[in-house]
Design an enzyme around this catalytic site. Structure first.
Site, PDB file in Angstrom:
ATOM      1  N   CYS A 282       0.816  -1.224   0.000  1.00 46.74           N
ATOM      2  CA  CYS A 282       0.000   0.000   0.000  1.00 46.74           C
ATOM      3  C   CYS A 282       0.844   1.267   0.000  1.00 46.74           C
ATOM      4  CB  CYS A 282      -0.990  -0.002   1.156  1.00 46.74           C
ATOM      5  SG  CYS A 282      -0.276   0.043   2.815  1.00 46.74           S
ATOM      6  N   HIS A 333      -2.883   1.136   6.938  1.00 50.85           N
ATOM      7  CA  HIS A 333      -3.176   1.032   5.502  1.00 50.85           C
ATOM      8  C   HIS A 333      -3.373   2.422   4.924  1.00 50.85           C
ATOM      9  CE1 HIS A 333      -4.381  -0.798   1.790  1.00 50.85           C
ATOM     10  NE2 HIS A 333      -5.587  -0.274   1.818  1.00 50.85           N
ATOM     11  N   GLU A 345      -5.905   1.546  -4.279  1.00 54.03           N
ATOM     12  CA  GLU A 345      -5.154   0.959  -3.169  1.00 54.03           C
ATOM     13  C   GLU A 345      -4.515  -0.362  -3.584  1.00 54.03           C
ATOM     14  OE1 GLU A 345      -7.498  -0.633   0.014  1.00 54.03           O
ATOM     15  OE2 GLU A 345      -9.022  -1.448  -1.339  1.00 54.03           O
TER      16      GLU A 345
END
Length: 370
Positions: A282, A333, A345
């Site tokens: 990420c 994240h 993402e």
């Protein structure tokens, strides 16, 4: 300003405001609703109309003909709002701090001096005796409750650089951290209207930040696209024309990695290549996307949450980084907002880089890089 504060403390916090201190509001079936939803967000607030209605109430109007969107009991709520603003001015709290306090009280109690709440929560800010906010009697005093809120806010490092919702959450530690944002437009209008009734405060206690976030609730949530196949671009999406050119470059590059598989610790320097460690996780996706725009980001989610500047999740722009999982201080994240309520993402092991709707994100923090 000190002289003004003393005058406000002596004059404006006396008959009208202190009268509310001992007021007992009987618990009713209409318990205060504390919810994370911002679907009823108050947008398009007319500050002039709010000022007119506030003046009527403070001049003693009955409230029967007073209408303020978001306030269903204005004769009760506006005097409490006046207490909050007056207390802030008396403590030399900047205008933004007063707006944060108003938005917090709107979310927590709907500006009502409640004698009930979740567990032992009480009063305008739903402060809890068991958590050290004071005795039940003290918390039910609107002036005391406002002072305690402001003191806690001023102790938050960097609160003036936070969004209204982030600053409120730093004090309140609510289970619904984004819910405060929905009250920002009305809180801004109320602060301006009420502060103007105090001598020498036509624009409120001096705050260089100016009025805040009339558009704080304007971000789309992506639901208009329906289900989005993993690795695909939703039909009809294009990078918004008004996106910053550097953000446009970053988004475009990230979109070219769609469908490649996630790799924890991967550098994202060759996502389509045979070496798994060239693929993206990420934070490396964010780092490499912005590198293509000539902007160097740090490598991990834990550090990227400190990049750029904080922004409200309700006022996102294409290219903003958004964070979830973990905590606001240490999220686990990160994704990039693409505009139109969409986020790109690299989600997790076994999943490809994909586009998801913002509604699926429990956003803990948002940062503007450009």
């Amino acid at each position: 300003m000190k002289a003004l504060a003393a005058g406000i403390g002596a004059v404006f916090l006396s008959p009208l405001l202190i009268a509310g201190t001992g007021m007992t509001l009987a618990a009713s079936a209409e318990a205060v609703q504390t919810t994370g939803s911002v679907s009823n967000c108050l947008t398009g607030i007319d500050a002039g109309k709010v000022a007119d209605q506030v003046t009527k109430i403070l001049d003693g109007a009955s409230g029967e003909d007073v209408r303020v969107e978001g306030l269903d009991l204005p004769t009760e709520q506006i005097p409490h709002a006046q207490t909050i603003v007056a207390t802030g001015i008396s403590l030399d709290v900047p205008k933004k701090g007063q707006i944060i306090a108003l938005a917090t009280a709107m979310q927590e109690s709907r500006l009502r001096n409640l004698n009930y709440g979740d567990r032992d929560s009480l009063g305008l800010f739903q402060q809890r005796p068991s958590q050290g906010w004071g005795t039940a009697q003290q918390i039910r005093d609107p002036v005391y409750a406002s002072e305690r809120f402001y003191k806690a806010l001023l102790a938050v490092d960097g609160w003036q650089q936070m969004t209204v919702a982030q600053a409120a959450q730093a004090v309140q530690k609510s289970g619904f951290p984004d819910a405060y944002a929905q009250w920002e437009p009305l809180a801004t209008a109320l602060q301006k209207a009420i502060a103007a009734t105090f001598p020498g405060n036509s624009e409120g206690a001096g705050d260089e930040t100016g009025d805040t976030a009339s558009s704080s609730c304007s971000t789309q949530d992506g639901s208009q696209y329906g289900p989005i196949p993993e690795g695909a671009v939703p039909k009809g999406y294009s990078i918004p024309k008004d996106a910053d050119p550097r953000a446009r470059t970053a988004i475009d590059w990230a979109m070219h990695q769609l469908g490649t598989m996630y790799q924890w610790g991967g550098s994202c320097t060759a996502a389509h290549g045979p070496d798994p460690m060239g693929r993206c996780d990420c934070s490396s996706l964010m780092q490499q996307a912005y590198a293509k725009a000539g902007i160097q980001l740090t490598r991990t989610t834990y550090t990227q949450v400190n990049e750029g500047k904080a922004v409200s999740v309700k006022a996102l722009k294409p290219g903003d980084l958004i964070f979830n999982r973990g905590t606001a201080a240490r999220p686990e994240h990160v994704g990039m907002y693409m505009g139109e309520g969409l986020v790109i993402e690299a989600p997790r092991t076994g999943k490809p880089i994909r586009i998801t709707p913002l509604k699926d994100w429990d956003v803990l923090a948002a940062r503007r890089i450009v």
